[in-house]
Design an enzyme around this catalytic site. Structure first.
Site, short mmCIF file in Angstrom:
data_model
loop_
_atom_site.label_atom_id
_atom_site.label_comp_id
_atom_site.label_asym_id
_atom_site.label_seq_id
_atom_site.Cartn_x
_atom_site.Cartn_y
_atom_site.Cartn_z
N ASP A 83 0.86 -1.20 -0.16
CA ASP A 83 -0.11 0.21 0.04
C ASP A 83 0.71 1.18 -0.10
O ASP A 83 0.68 1.94 -0.64
CB ASP A 83 -1.08 0.25 1.13
N ASP B 278 7.24 3.92 2.93
CA ASP B 278 7.23 4.60 3.92
C ASP B 278 8.90 4.49 4.32
O ASP B 278 9.66 5.34 3.35
CB ASP B 278 6.51 4.13 5.03
N LYS C 101 5.71 8.11 0.47
CA LYS C 101 5.94 9.12 1.56
C LYS C 101 7.50 9.27 1.46
O LYS C 101 8.24 8.86 2.37
CB LYS C 101 5.53 8.57 2.85
N PHE D 281 0.12 10.59 9.07
CA PHE D 281 -0.32 9.26 9.36
C PHE D 281 -1.84 9.03 8.48
O PHE D 281 -2.55 9.69 8.69
CB PHE D 281 -0.45 8.85 10.59
N ASP E 220 -4.39 1.05 8.07
CA ASP E 220 -5.09 0.99 9.40
C ASP E 220 -3.96 1.70 10.55
O ASP E 220 -2.94 1.87 10.34
CB ASP E 220 -5.33 -0.22 9.72
#
Ligand code: IMP
Ligand code: MG
Length: 172
Positions: A95, A98, A126, A149, A156
């Site tokens: 997904d 990071d 990100k 976030f 989630d």
């Protein structure tokens, strides 16, 4: 405060369709194709897989853990055993990119397991959070997002907000 929509479902749908076309084109003469889907990315994975042109593609889910409780990742990546992927052209799907540790670890493991090629695909990137040992960039990336976030569309916080249709910012 409820999460604030950042990327709406319709925009996600459009971009996922483009990513599917991109991956299909990149693999037009690279078969067999295996989509290695990170289990947390199940919304993106389900939508992306149905935009892949090749009916011969194989799909496998992989359970990977890098985060402790809450919003901070532990830095250690734990991964279950990989499926058989010798000779396969593997596309690792997650997904969000990071720190980059998860995809760096999965990519290295897939190469070590004898895959013919490994590329990576993420819905969200990100870049502000990347660490030196993480994957620098994904081969296919949907949206660049700010340092916040995010929840929804599979993302989630401790099991909450995964089922939201939009990608949303969770305000502190
Ligand atoms: P990385 O190994 O630091 O690149 O982290 C990747 C994983 O951390 C993703 O698969 C997500 O599960 C999780 N993650 C990173 N950022 C976020 C976020 O903003 N919201 C929810 N999960 C996130
Ligand atoms: Mg994840």
């Amino acid at each position: 405060m409820p999460p604030r929509p950042l990327i709406r479902a319709a925009e996600i749908r459009r971009r996922v369709r483009e990513l599917g076309r991109e991956i299909s084109a990149a693999h037009a003469d690279r078969a067999p194709l295996l989509l290695l889907l990170m289990d947390g990315a199940f919304c993106f994975a389900a939508d992306l897989a149905r935009e892949i042109a090749s009916p011969e593609a194989r799909l496998a889910f992989l359970r990977v853990r890098s985060s402790g409780a809450g919003t901070e990742s532990s830095g250690r990546v734990e991964m279950e055993a990989l499926p058989e992927l010798a000779g396969a052209h593997v596309v690792v799907v997650d997904d969000i990119l990071d720190s980059g540790r998860t995809l760096a670890a999965v990519r290295a493991a897939a190469l070590a397991a004898g895959s013919a090629s490994v590329s990576t695909c993420v819905l969200l990137d990100k870049p502000s959070r990347r660490v030196p040992e993480g994957l620098a960039r994904a081969d296919h990336s949907g949206f660049t997002v700010p340092e916040a976030f995010l929840v929804g569309y599979g993302l989630d916080l401790d099991g909450r907000w995964r089922h939201l249709r939009d990608v949303c910012v969770l305000e502190p």
